[in-house]
Structures are given as C-alpha cells and as structure tokens.
Design a protein around this motif. Structure first.
Motif, PDB file in Angstrom:
ATOM      1  N   ARG A 107      -9.869 -10.204 -13.696  1.00 34.77           N
ATOM      2  CA  ARG A 107     -11.139  -9.711 -14.488  1.00 34.77           C
ATOM      3  C   ARG A 107     -12.352 -10.234 -13.708  1.00 34.77           C
ATOM      4  N   GLN A 108     -12.560 -10.675 -12.603  1.00 32.24           N
ATOM      5  CA  GLN A 108     -13.613 -11.251 -12.029  1.00 32.24           C
ATOM      6  C   GLN A 108     -14.750 -10.309 -12.100  1.00 32.24           C
ATOM      7  N   VAL A 109     -14.741  -8.962 -11.880  1.00 31.32           N
ATOM      8  CA  VAL A 109     -15.737  -8.093 -11.755  1.00 31.32           C
ATOM      9  C   VAL A 109     -16.337  -8.231 -13.219  1.00 31.32           C
ATOM     10  N   ASP A 110     -15.558  -7.816 -14.136  1.00 27.56           N
ATOM     11  CA  ASP A 110     -15.955  -8.064 -15.684  1.00 27.56           C
ATOM     12  C   ASP A 110     -16.669  -9.283 -15.843  1.00 27.56           C
ATOM     13  N   TYR A 111     -16.083 -10.248 -15.304  1.00 30.75           N
ATOM     14  CA  TYR A 111     -16.821 -11.526 -15.931  1.00 30.75           C
ATOM     15  C   TYR A 111     -18.107 -11.782 -15.244  1.00 30.75           C
ATOM     16  N   ILE A 154     -21.990 -20.172 -12.352  1.00 30.93           N
ATOM     17  CA  ILE A 154     -21.632 -19.365 -13.177  1.00 30.93           C
ATOM     18  C   ILE A 154     -20.192 -19.677 -13.738  1.00 30.93           C
ATOM     19  N   GLY A 155     -19.279 -20.628 -13.038  1.00 39.34           N
ATOM     20  CA  GLY A 155     -18.209 -20.943 -13.566  1.00 39.34           C
ATOM     21  C   GLY A 155     -16.998 -19.757 -13.290  1.00 39.34           C
ATOM     22  N   ASP A 156     -15.847 -19.974 -13.405  1.00 37.30           N
ATOM     23  CA  ASP A 156     -14.858 -19.035 -13.460  1.00 37.30           C
ATOM     24  C   ASP A 156     -13.848 -19.012 -14.512  1.00 37.30           C
ATOM     25  N   ASN A 157     -14.476 -18.801 -15.902  1.00 40.07           N
ATOM     26  CA  ASN A 157     -13.711 -18.772 -16.959  1.00 40.07           C
ATOM     27  C   ASN A 157     -13.447 -17.257 -17.065  1.00 40.07           C
ATOM     28  N   PHE A 158     -12.636 -16.598 -16.477  1.00 46.71           N
ATOM     29  CA  PHE A 158     -12.114 -15.397 -16.716  1.00 46.71           C
ATOM     30  C   PHE A 158     -10.574 -15.155 -16.352  1.00 46.71           C
ATOM     31  N   PRO A 159      -9.820 -14.292 -17.083  1.00 46.55           N
ATOM     32  CA  PRO A 159      -8.608 -14.041 -16.665  1.00 46.55           C
ATOM     33  C   PRO A 159      -8.202 -13.343 -15.270  1.00 46.55           C
ATOM     34  N   LYS A 160      -7.160 -13.280 -14.758  1.00 44.87           N
ATOM     35  CA  LYS A 160      -6.847 -13.187 -13.565  1.00 44.87           C
ATOM     36  C   LYS A 160      -7.254 -11.665 -13.499  1.00 44.87           C
TER      37      LYS A 160
END
Length: 186
Positions: free
Chosen positions: A141-145, A133-139
C-alpha cells in the motif's frame, strides 16, 4: 553564488498536502519567508530571490514526479548552476516522520523523482534534503500511503518541521553541505 533548490511533488489539487508533496510544501515556505511568489515557467513553477548574498532559484517541477529530472536538468543548464549547488527536497519513507536530514548524495531508494533526476543528470552526486514521512502502511500500500495526507498528529508538527527544513536550506547555501550536516543532522 547561485543555487538551485528543487521541491519535489506532483501538480494538481488532488496531490496538494500529501506526503509525496512535502518538497512543494517546503519550497512554498522558503519562498514565503523571502516574500517571493512562484510563476509558471518552462517545466516548473519558478521563483528567485537572494539570501545573504546568494542567489536562490527555486523550482517545483510541473512534470509530475516521475519526470522531475527533465525540469531539474533544464533549469540547471538554463541557469548554469553546478551540481554542487543543487539541493533536492524529497519525501523519504526510510526516515521516521519528524526526521529531516541532509545528504550529499545517495541512491534513489525506490523514489521515482530521484530516479528521474539521476537518469537525467547521469549521477546521484547531488545534495538532497530528506524529509521523513515514515513507513506506517500495510504491505503493498506504499503508493496509497505517499499520496495520502498527513494524519492529525503529524499536521500539528508539520509547520515546525517545514521551518526546520527551511533552516537546512539557508544553512546549505551559506555554510555548505558538510557544515550543515554537522550542525543540523541529528
């Protein structure tokens, strides 16, 4: 031969079609291609069908992600399915979107569903189909992503990737882990 296929996700409309629910989406397509429907059973949505002489039992735990192991352990015991015939379909931040890989075992890598399964089974030696699913999220913000939906470009690619995941599952139950990895992990 009996196989238990587990699609990981969270129940509830607010989680439908999110990255974290790709396991449910793949399980739904697997059942749909076999003209099978899910029923709400103990700890999971459950369906069963046969594929090329194999019995497939497919569950989508209703325990929420963090307690997935409870459902997996229950259905393994109930159906008497050995761990080598178990396959967990899981979203994976470490793989770029568009990557689907089969692994014979591994660490939970921070995934709460896999942590719960490992704790319940007492081992990490079960196969998992990792859907990138990739890791295109700001530090931070993993849960939101992981709880957000796929973007427009990703949505266009999803049907083919879900079909590819079903191909992996069919190969896993007919050819086994090693041969499937050799043929399909690219």
């Amino acid at each position: 031969m009996k196989y238990l296929i587990i699609g990981l996700g969270n129940i509830g409309p607010e989680y439908a079609d999110t990255r974290h629910n790709i396991g449910f989406m793949v399980a739904d397509e697997l059942a749909k291609q076999s003209h099978s429907s899910f029923f709400n059973m103990r700890l999971a949505y459950y369906t069963e069908f046969s594929y090329k002489g194999r019995s497939l039992f497919v569950i989508k735990p209703t325990t929420y992600m963090n307690l997935s192991g409870k459902a997996v352990n229950y259905w393994m015991q109930e159906l008497k399915i050995p761990i080598e015939n178990v396959l967990v379909i899981v979203d994976d931040l470490a793989l770029p979107f568009g990557t689907v890989r089969l692994k014979p075992k591994g660490s939970p890598a921070g995934h709460n569903g896999l942590k719960s399964i490992e704790a319940s089974l007492g081992t990490a030696a079960y196969a998992r189909l990792r859907f990138g699913i990739g890791d295109n999220f700001p530090k931070g913000r993993q849960v939101d992503y992981v709880l957000s939906g796929f973007d427009e470009d990703e949505q266009k690619e999803l049907p083919a990737l879900i079909d590819r995941s079903v191909e992996f599952i069919h190969s896993f139950v007919t050819a086994g882990t090693e041969l499937t990895m050799t043929r399909l992990n690219k």
